[in-house]
Motif scaffolding. Sequence first.
Motif, mmCIF file in Angstrom:
data_model
loop_
_atom_site.group_PDB
_atom_site.id
_atom_site.type_symbol
_atom_site.label_atom_id
_atom_site.label_comp_id
_atom_site.label_asym_id
_atom_site.label_seq_id
_atom_site.Cartn_x
_atom_site.Cartn_y
_atom_site.Cartn_z
ATOM 1 N N GLY A 457 0.810 -1.207 0.000
ATOM 2 C CA GLY A 457 0.000 0.000 0.000
ATOM 3 C C GLY A 457 0.844 1.258 0.000
ATOM 4 N N GLU A 458 1.875 1.286 0.828
ATOM 5 C CA GLU A 458 2.734 2.470 0.865
ATOM 6 C C GLU A 458 3.492 2.645 -0.446
ATOM 7 O OE1 GLU A 458 6.490 4.342 3.373
ATOM 8 O OE2 GLU A 458 5.198 2.857 4.350
ATOM 9 N N ALA A 459 3.975 1.542 -1.002
ATOM 10 C CA ALA A 459 4.708 1.637 -2.266
ATOM 11 C C ALA A 459 3.803 2.175 -3.369
ATOM 12 C CB ALA A 459 5.266 0.265 -2.640
ATOM 13 N N GLN A 460 2.558 1.695 -3.421
ATOM 14 C CA GLN A 460 1.620 2.209 -4.420
ATOM 15 C C GLN A 460 1.341 3.694 -4.195
ATOM 16 O OE1 GLN A 460 0.000 0.353 -7.134
ATOM 17 N NE2 GLN A 460 1.851 -0.821 -6.625
ATOM 18 N N PHE A 461 1.208 4.092 -2.946
ATOM 19 C CA PHE A 461 1.024 5.512 -2.632
ATOM 20 C C PHE A 461 2.205 6.336 -3.125
ATOM 21 C CE2 PHE A 461 2.516 8.686 0.496
ATOM 22 C CZ PHE A 461 1.584 9.684 0.267
ATOM 23 N N ARG A 462 3.406 5.838 -2.884
ATOM 24 C CA ARG A 462 4.609 6.576 -3.293
ATOM 25 C C ARG A 462 4.672 6.749 -4.803
ATOM 26 N NH1 ARG A 462 7.736 8.846 0.956
ATOM 27 N NH2 ARG A 462 7.846 7.381 2.694
ATOM 28 N N MET A 463 4.077 5.805 -5.536
ATOM 29 C CA MET A 463 4.075 5.891 -7.001
ATOM 30 C C MET A 463 2.854 6.640 -7.530
ATOM 31 S SD MET A 463 5.634 2.174 -8.179
ATOM 32 C CE MET A 463 4.459 1.163 -7.267
ATOM 33 N N GLY A 464 2.069 7.204 -6.621
ATOM 34 C CA GLY A 464 0.912 7.987 -7.025
ATOM 35 C C GLY A 464 -0.315 7.171 -7.364
ATOM 36 N N LYS A 465 -0.326 5.891 -7.038
ATOM 37 C CA LYS A 465 -1.453 5.014 -7.355
ATOM 38 C C LYS A 465 -2.315 4.857 -6.104
ATOM 39 C CE LYS A 465 1.432 2.604 -10.752
ATOM 40 N NZ LYS A 465 2.041 1.298 -11.151
ATOM 41 N N LEU A 466 -3.105 5.873 -5.834
ATOM 42 C CA LEU A 466 -3.825 5.935 -4.560
ATOM 43 C C LEU A 466 -4.945 4.912 -4.467
ATOM 44 C CD1 LEU A 466 -3.983 9.796 -3.913
ATOM 45 C CD2 LEU A 466 -2.166 8.155 -3.412
ATOM 46 N N ASP A 467 -5.581 4.592 -5.589
ATOM 47 C CA ASP A 467 -6.628 3.571 -5.548
ATOM 48 C C ASP A 467 -6.055 2.226 -5.143
ATOM 49 O OD1 ASP A 467 -8.732 5.259 -6.250
ATOM 50 O OD2 ASP A 467 -8.413 4.965 -8.396
ATOM 51 N N SER A 468 -4.932 1.861 -5.737
ATOM 52 C CA SER A 468 -4.277 0.597 -5.382
ATOM 53 C C SER A 468 -3.800 0.623 -3.936
ATOM 54 C CB SER A 468 -3.102 0.324 -6.313
ATOM 55 O OG SER A 468 -3.533 0.137 -7.646
ATOM 56 N N ALA A 469 -3.265 1.760 -3.513
ATOM 57 C CA ALA A 469 -2.812 1.885 -2.126
ATOM 58 C C ALA A 469 -3.966 1.621 -1.162
ATOM 59 C CB ALA A 469 -2.226 3.271 -1.894
ATOM 60 N N ALA A 470 -5.124 2.219 -1.460
ATOM 61 C CA ALA A 470 -6.289 2.037 -0.594
ATOM 62 C C ALA A 470 -6.746 0.581 -0.578
ATOM 63 C CB ALA A 470 -7.423 2.945 -1.045
ATOM 64 N N THR A 471 -6.642 -0.093 -1.703
ATOM 65 C CA THR A 471 -7.062 -1.496 -1.770
ATOM 66 C C THR A 471 -6.227 -2.358 -0.830
ATOM 67 O OG1 THR A 471 -7.826 -1.274 -4.058
ATOM 68 C CG2 THR A 471 -7.290 -3.501 -3.292
ATOM 69 N N PHE A 472 -4.920 -2.193 -0.855
ATOM 70 C CA PHE A 472 -4.053 -2.981 0.030
ATOM 71 C C PHE A 472 -4.307 -2.642 1.496
ATOM 72 C CE2 PHE A 472 -1.367 -3.473 -3.849
ATOM 73 C CZ PHE A 472 -1.234 -4.852 -3.819
ATOM 74 N N ILE A 473 -4.414 -1.364 1.801
ATOM 75 C CA ILE A 473 -4.596 -0.951 3.191
ATOM 76 C C ILE A 473 -5.966 -1.381 3.706
ATOM 77 C CG2 ILE A 473 -4.812 1.075 4.693
ATOM 78 C CD1 ILE A 473 -2.587 2.356 2.925
ATOM 79 N N ASN A 474 -6.963 -1.346 2.842
ATOM 80 C CA ASN A 474 -8.299 -1.764 3.262
ATOM 81 C C ASN A 474 -8.365 -3.253 3.587
ATOM 82 O OD1 ASN A 474 -9.871 0.595 3.386
ATOM 83 N ND2 ASN A 474 -10.119 0.640 1.156
#
Length: 569
Positions: A457-474
């Motif tokens: 989730g953090e890695a996706q956030f760092r790459m600007g992919k917030l939807d994917s980040a939210a999916t992992f964190i959720n």
Amino acid sequence: MKQHIKILIPVALGISVITACNKKLEEYNPSGATIESLFNTPEGFEAGVNGIYSHNRLLYGKEEGYSFMEAGTDIWTNAANNGGKTVNGINSTTPLTTYQGIVSDNNNLNNNLWIPCYQGINECNTALSKEETAKLTPDRQKTLDGEIHFLRAWYYWHLVETFGPIPTPTEPMTTFQTTASRTPVNEVYDLIFADLKTAMSELTEKATDYGRVTLPVVEAFYARLSLTRGNWQEASNYANKVITGYKYSLVGKYADLWDITKEKNSEVVWPLNYASTYTLNGGGANEGHMMFLMDYISLPGMKTDVANDLPGTRWMPTLFLLNLFNENDDARFAGSFKQTWIANNSATLPKWDSLDAVQNPALLPLVGKPKFNVGDTAVFCSKYPIDDFQQKYSTAYRYKTYDINDMYNVSTGVPKDRFHYISLTKFNDPTRASEKETNSARDVFMIRLAEMYMIAGEAQFRMGKLDSAATFINAVRKRAAKTGHEAAMTVQASDITLDFILDERAREFAGEQLRWFDLKRTNTLISRVQLHNPDASSYIQGYSVLRPIPLAQINAVTNKGEFLQNEGY
């Protein structure tokens, strides 16, 4: 890569063991055998590699390890009995929590971090030099070689993140070396990643014994370190591989993770297993059950027992940590912390007296009778204010209460009562032999699957992919949700920020010996301690992102002009 191989470290002659789920990895150390001769036979080589694992028991589940890896952050501060060990009048763990008076002669840093890690590294180097002479079968040599390379990387990571540039010996040493040079951090990580790549090429998903390094363990650690070094795509790829490529799964209920009868579960990627025969543990038993527990035994209606565990009163949560939880929706608060203690001591039950009746005439018929009985609530610590009159004289609160205003100055966050507080009980051990038993055989989860979701989730956030980040964190938050509260626990892409991720990691991993590394790698250690840890805020400095090189090491080298102390110490 330039190799720097001279360093002052003692050569470890004793080989410890790790224990398996149902069998022991046997120790083999002929009388008088040195570590070099031990690795010369298949039996000795196996025992020698087992011993390399054992150095983790001086770090994980130990008071000193918590002081290195959890203390001095935004989520923990000193409880009343923090420290225990005093050297030259200086408490050796308290400074690591508050940054007040950290000195380079801190024996814990030397004896429980620097020396064990370098002993493990030297044993790795010795084993690598002896593989061809040990006459192992080809398949076994390949597996053990992978484990050795991983363990060397594991110990180097603890050292480089704690101390910065460090010596990086890659050859075995049989005598003390008295000159040392410090390898730049980037080069240390080059060595670490090379070791992990080697381990990946040689290990499989299968382990011969519970607690051994496997391919998913290596990949999970690679994901953690890729995140540390800003390699976002690799961090995401490897974390996702561990999530999807193996049979791991999140345990259904967060509280079940900490049920000692369920500690071997689907979420544990790499455990440090402790033996119930404590002498087999090498570095001693697990102490985590005591470290975060308040002093309940001095309170009316209470005495020490096995179920409530043995209070060490070392660390208490910051007010910030408590406020991170919405316990109405998030089951992790109740799954992590204890607020209520049940009376177990009839000899000290408090009784209503005439003063109580003067304050509240309705109590007159109860004068001389116990305020509560064995089996009733004896102590309750509340996250919220309780009316003073209700606390003292109402039959609704006849037991002892500590509300948030008793425990903290809520305007500053400074603790007011360091003996009594809401206590982390993730590591409690109700299977100990007696109420005064300090040793625990509870395993330590060094890597678990939830971390992989958070890394991805953090890695996706760092790459600007917030939807994917939210999916992992959720995925982590869904498991944490109370039944029927899943929607309330679901976050949107717009909710994902670095601060949110760090807050979520605090909720998920509090006490699990990750926090100091999390804040350091995100460059938030200084700012978050200043904001959320009032005990440490005025003492932490820019140089606090590194610990001091142990004075024993500085004093022992002869090239002091080259082997310099870290700035500020």
